[in-house]
Design a protein around this motif. Structure first.
Motif, PDB file in Angstrom:
ATOM      1  N   CYS A  18      47.078  46.038  38.748  1.00  0.00           N
ATOM      2  CA  CYS A  18      45.925  45.972  39.645  1.00  0.00           C
ATOM      3  C   CYS A  18      44.772  46.665  38.932  1.00  0.00           C
ATOM      4  O   CYS A  18      44.731  47.903  38.858  1.00  0.00           O
ATOM      5  N   ARG A  19      43.851  45.873  38.391  1.00  0.00           N
ATOM      6  CA  ARG A  19      42.783  46.433  37.556  1.00  0.00           C
ATOM      7  C   ARG A  19      41.486  45.665  37.806  1.00  0.00           C
ATOM      8  O   ARG A  19      41.506  44.553  38.308  1.00  0.00           O
ATOM      9  N   HIS A  63      38.906  40.945  37.525  1.00  0.00           N
ATOM     10  CA  HIS A  63      39.804  41.749  38.345  1.00  0.00           C
ATOM     11  C   HIS A  63      41.176  41.101  38.356  1.00  0.00           C
ATOM     12  O   HIS A  63      41.314  39.882  38.260  1.00  0.00           O
ATOM     13  N   GLN A  64      42.184  41.912  38.503  1.00  0.00           N
ATOM     14  CA  GLN A  64      43.564  41.429  38.486  1.00  0.00           C
ATOM     15  C   GLN A  64      44.331  42.135  39.588  1.00  0.00           C
ATOM     16  O   GLN A  64      44.186  43.353  39.781  1.00  0.00           O
ATOM     17  N   GLU A  69      28.850  42.713  45.847  1.00  0.00           N
ATOM     18  CA  GLU A  69      29.688  42.086  46.868  1.00  0.00           C
ATOM     19  C   GLU A  69      31.080  41.775  46.347  1.00  0.00           C
ATOM     20  O   GLU A  69      32.084  42.049  47.019  1.00  0.00           O
ATOM     21  N   ARG A  70      31.170  41.214  45.154  1.00  0.00           N
ATOM     22  CA  ARG A  70      32.494  40.848  44.651  1.00  0.00           C
ATOM     23  C   ARG A  70      33.242  42.056  44.088  1.00  0.00           C
ATOM     24  O   ARG A  70      34.482  42.028  44.024  1.00  0.00           O
ATOM     25  N   SER A  71      32.540  43.109  43.692  1.00  0.00           N
ATOM     26  CA  SER A  71      33.239  44.354  43.361  1.00  0.00           C
ATOM     27  C   SER A  71      33.889  44.935  44.610  1.00  0.00           C
ATOM     28  O   SER A  71      35.033  45.407  44.581  1.00  0.00           O
ATOM     29  N   PHE A  72      33.155  44.895  45.727  1.00  0.00           N
ATOM     30  CA  PHE A  72      33.732  45.338  46.995  1.00  0.00           C
ATOM     31  C   PHE A  72      34.955  44.500  47.353  1.00  0.00           C
ATOM     32  O   PHE A  72      36.000  45.035  47.750  1.00  0.00           O
ATOM     33  N   ALA A  73      34.847  43.172  47.197  1.00  0.00           N
ATOM     34  CA  ALA A  73      35.979  42.297  47.506  1.00  0.00           C
ATOM     35  C   ALA A  73      37.161  42.597  46.594  1.00  0.00           C
ATOM     36  O   ALA A  73      38.318  42.592  47.041  1.00  0.00           O
ATOM     37  N   ALA A  74      36.892  42.850  45.304  1.00  0.00           N
ATOM     38  CA  ALA A  74      37.977  43.178  44.376  1.00  0.00           C
ATOM     39  C   ALA A  74      38.676  44.467  44.785  1.00  0.00           C
ATOM     40  O   ALA A  74      39.911  44.552  44.754  1.00  0.00           O
ATOM     41  N   ASP A  75      37.893  45.471  45.176  1.00  0.00           N
ATOM     42  CA  ASP A  75      38.500  46.726  45.624  1.00  0.00           C
ATOM     43  C   ASP A  75      39.357  46.506  46.863  1.00  0.00           C
ATOM     44  O   ASP A  75      40.441  47.090  47.006  1.00  0.00           O
ATOM     45  N   GLU A  76      38.877  45.668  47.774  1.00  0.00           N
ATOM     46  CA  GLU A  76      39.646  45.366  48.987  1.00  0.00           C
ATOM     47  C   GLU A  76      40.952  44.657  48.634  1.00  0.00           C
ATOM     48  O   GLU A  76      42.019  44.989  49.163  1.00  0.00           O
ATOM     49  N   ASN A  77      40.875  43.690  47.726  1.00  0.00           N
ATOM     50  CA  ASN A  77      42.077  42.966  47.319  1.00  0.00           C
ATOM     51  C   ASN A  77      43.052  43.873  46.578  1.00  0.00           C
ATOM     52  O   ASN A  77      44.261  43.800  46.775  1.00  0.00           O
ATOM     53  N   ARG A 125      35.872  39.713  27.505  1.00  0.00           N
ATOM     54  CA  ARG A 125      35.867  41.136  27.849  1.00  0.00           C
ATOM     55  C   ARG A 125      36.090  41.989  26.602  1.00  0.00           C
ATOM     56  O   ARG A 125      35.420  43.000  26.388  1.00  0.00           O
ATOM     57  N   ASP A 126      37.026  41.570  25.769  1.00  0.00           N
ATOM     58  CA  ASP A 126      37.302  42.318  24.543  1.00  0.00           C
ATOM     59  C   ASP A 126      36.115  42.288  23.590  1.00  0.00           C
ATOM     60  O   ASP A 126      35.812  43.294  22.935  1.00  0.00           O
ATOM     61  N   MET A 127      35.437  41.156  23.491  1.00  0.00           N
ATOM     62  CA  MET A 127      34.308  41.042  22.562  1.00  0.00           C
ATOM     63  C   MET A 127      33.149  41.941  22.957  1.00  0.00           C
ATOM     64  O   MET A 127      32.369  42.360  22.102  1.00  0.00           O
ATOM     65  N   LEU A 128      33.020  42.236  24.245  1.00  0.00           N
ATOM     66  CA  LEU A 128      31.986  43.155  24.710  1.00  0.00           C
ATOM     67  C   LEU A 128      32.512  44.579  24.833  1.00  0.00           C
ATOM     68  O   LEU A 128      31.784  45.474  25.286  1.00  0.00           O
ATOM     69  N   ASP A 129      33.779  44.787  24.422  1.00  0.00           N
ATOM     70  CA  ASP A 129      34.390  46.122  24.401  1.00  0.00           C
ATOM     71  C   ASP A 129      34.334  46.774  25.785  1.00  0.00           C
ATOM     72  O   ASP A 129      33.950  47.933  25.936  1.00  0.00           O
ATOM     73  N   LEU A 130      34.746  46.024  26.809  1.00  0.00           N
ATOM     74  CA  LEU A 130      34.700  46.513  28.175  1.00  0.00           C
ATOM     75  C   LEU A 130      36.074  46.998  28.607  1.00  0.00           C
ATOM     76  O   LEU A 130      37.089  46.379  28.298  1.00  0.00           O
ATOM     77  N   GLU A 131      36.088  48.074  29.350  1.00  0.00           N
ATOM     78  CA  GLU A 131      37.348  48.669  29.787  1.00  0.00           C
ATOM     79  C   GLU A 131      37.791  48.057  31.111  1.00  0.00           C
ATOM     80  O   GLU A 131      36.986  47.861  32.025  1.00  0.00           O
ATOM     81  N   PHE A 132      39.079  47.761  31.187  1.00  0.00           N
ATOM     82  CA  PHE A 132      39.698  47.179  32.373  1.00  0.00           C
ATOM     83  C   PHE A 132      40.513  48.286  33.027  1.00  0.00           C
ATOM     84  O   PHE A 132      41.615  48.613  32.592  1.00  0.00           O
TER      85      PHE A 132
END
Length: 526
Positions: free
Chosen positions: A288-289, A307-308, A350-358, A187-194
């Motif tokens: 929770c990110r 996701h965390q 689908e898994r973004s939705f699941a992450a938001d639910e969690n 994630r850091d190597m692609l400079d993505l925000e959490f």
């Protein structure tokens, strides 16, 4: 506690090649998520290079609660039976306020499921089983002490730089799946925000070895007499080890709190005796990110790298395993040229939705367990006071809503239906059911998912099911649970995706209907 296992570094042939070797998939991170994905892809005839910067497993029990849906995934890989045998099976929990019981719950009140609601099993046992399976799998190339040092998306794949004790080497991959945890270097190597929320409260985890007469239930206390003003949790693990989780103040010093002379008196007050040994102690503060997207070019993120969540509800490892169950069959179809790469967009949605639910469930639990505002404290006090008097109030008491599979209600892979009263709507995760019983033992619907293909359920569907699918018909006298759970009448058909989610269902199904549903769930529908 089982001592950690260490694995020798071995030089790979790629390190001696004249130029970067190319692989279909490189998975970064040999934790439970990365190992499960590697095994899943290998079962689908996709070769995988799996790298990890460590050389060992077994340091601390960490995750211990593995849910029914996760066990069904492990069962598809041939691993659940030994895990369930070793683990502590449970389904009931009790919630207390002070020393008084508020209410009890049962996570699996109805029978007819192959797997239990939950098992408690130390993460190092799960990882050991996954590693042994990976080492025995010819299509998994597991490389210890191989650290990701560089990552770059290219038009036709991904370029990687790998650091080893012998120096660096380069690889090319069609796809990279980053399963490298909450501190993901990928994630850091692609400079993505959490993005997300950090919580200030700290919690103490202690694994305690002792003989105890407590039942195998989840016990949670609000404001217990042994830990005034805070919360506490008690769970049993294998090997006479018990997990104790104690809430601390936000300003607690982690190093001070982990000292045995500080930990032991706390647990002695909880247990009423000192006849125990400390196996493992940790202090954590959680967040929770999640990433905005889980798909970035040819790099895909899964598990804690994507996701965390807080540990309340056992949603971390379980959601990560369900990520790869969603991803594996889709990535295999793309690599085999049977589906377009656009199919992977459904993994992201689908898994973004699941992450938001969690994250939502996890945040709500955190706010109830450790309220931060006067309003939150007032709501909690009211709910705790009413819970023993009025059953409706128990729904407001939140000690952690335990992990359940998400329903992808708006999935682009599902077909809308009409005319159904009951059963499982498209997007829902399947419910297991017994199929046949006899001298050979019971067979189960969940076992029909083992080949990794779509499953068609219904009476007479064998003549309708396209090649490459699995037909499951309710047996005479043994299919009542299956019929009831899926609201099946003669002539009906339900189509399950390879990950067990309902893709479509039809009254008076035709072969053409099922063929269209398969086209859609595999991402080939126009």
């Amino acid at each position: 506690m089982q001592p950690f296992r260490q694995f020798a570094y071995r030089r790979s042939a790629d390190q001696d090649a004249a130029g970067p070797m190319r692989h279909p998939v490189v998975v970064v991170g040999a934790g439970p998520v990365g190992l499960t994905l590697a095994l899943d892809l290998a079962r689908r005839a996709v070769p995988v290079v799996l790298i990890d910067d460590a050389d060992r497993i077994g340091e601390g029990s960490r995750a211990i609660c593995f849910a029914k849906r996760t066990l069904e995934i492990f069962d598809r890989l041939g691993l659940a039976e030994a895990m369930v045998e070793k683990g502590v099976t449970w389904r009931k929990g009790k919630v207390f306020r002070g020393d008084a019981g508020l209410y009890e719950f049962d996570l699996l009140p109805e029978g007819g499921h192959k797997q239990p609601a939950f098992i408690n099993l130390q993460q190092f046992y799960v990882e050991a089983a996954l590693v042994e399976a990976a080492l025995a799998e010819p299509l998994v190339d597991l490389r210890w002490s191989n650290r990701l040092a560089g990552l770059a998306n290219r038009e036709d794949g991904v370029a990687l730089t790998i650091a080893t004790p012998d120096g660096n080497y380069s690889l090319h991959a069609d796809w990279v799946v980053a399963c490298d945890g909450a501190r993901s270097p990928s994630r850091d190597m692609l400079d993505l925000e959490f993005r997300g929320e950090a919580f200030e409260d700290r919690f103490l985890i202690a694994d305690v070895k002792m003989q105890a007469p407590f039942p195998t239930e989840r016990w949670f206390w609000f404001d217990p007499p042994f830990h005034s003003g805070q919360s506490a949790l008690l769970h049993k693990q294998p090997d006479d080890v018990w997990r104790v989780d104690l809430q601390l103040s936000p300003d607690a010093d982690p190093e001070h709190e982990k000292r045995p002379e500080i930990v032991r008196p706390r647990i002695e007050r909880m247990l009423g005796h000192a006849d125990f040994a400390l196996e493992w102690v940790s202090v954590y503060r959680f967040q929770c990110r999640r990433l905005d997207r889980f798909l970035h070019g040819r790099v895909i993120f899964a598990g804690d790298a994507a996701h965390q969540v807080s540990p309340f509800g056992a949603r971390g490892a379980n959601s990560g395993i369900q990520d790869v169950d969603n991803l594996g069959w889709k990535l295999a179809l793309v690599l085999q040229g049977r589906s377009p790469a656009s199919l992977l967009e459904s993994y992201d949605s689908e898994r973004s939705f699941a992450a938001d639910e969690n994250i939502l469930n996890s945040t709500r639990a955190t706010d109830f367990i450790a309220p931060r505002s006067p309003g939150e404290r007032l709501l909690r006090a009211a709910a705790l006071s009413l819970a023993p008097l009025a059953p409706f109030a128990q729904r407001f008491v939140n000690s952690g809503r335990l992990s359940l599979p998400s329903a992808y209600a708006d999935s682009p892979l599902s077909m809308a239906d009409a005319g159904w009263d009951g059963g499982l709507a498209p997007g829902s995760s399947f419910l297991d059911a017994p199929l046949l019983g006899g001298a050979g033992g019971t067979t189960w619907l969940s076992e029909a998912l083992r080949p990794g293909r779509p499953v068609i359920i219904g009476e007479g569907v064998s003549r309708l099911a396209p090649p490459g699918t699995v037909a499951v018909e309710p047996a005479a006298g043994a299919g009542d649970i299956l019929r009831r759970r899926y609201a099946l009448a003669p002539g009906d058909a339900v189509v399950l995706r390879p990950d067990g989610h309902v893709a479509a269902r039809f009254r008076q199904a035709r072969a053409a209907d099922i063929a269209i549903a398969i086209e859609r769930l595999e991402g080939r529908a126009s």
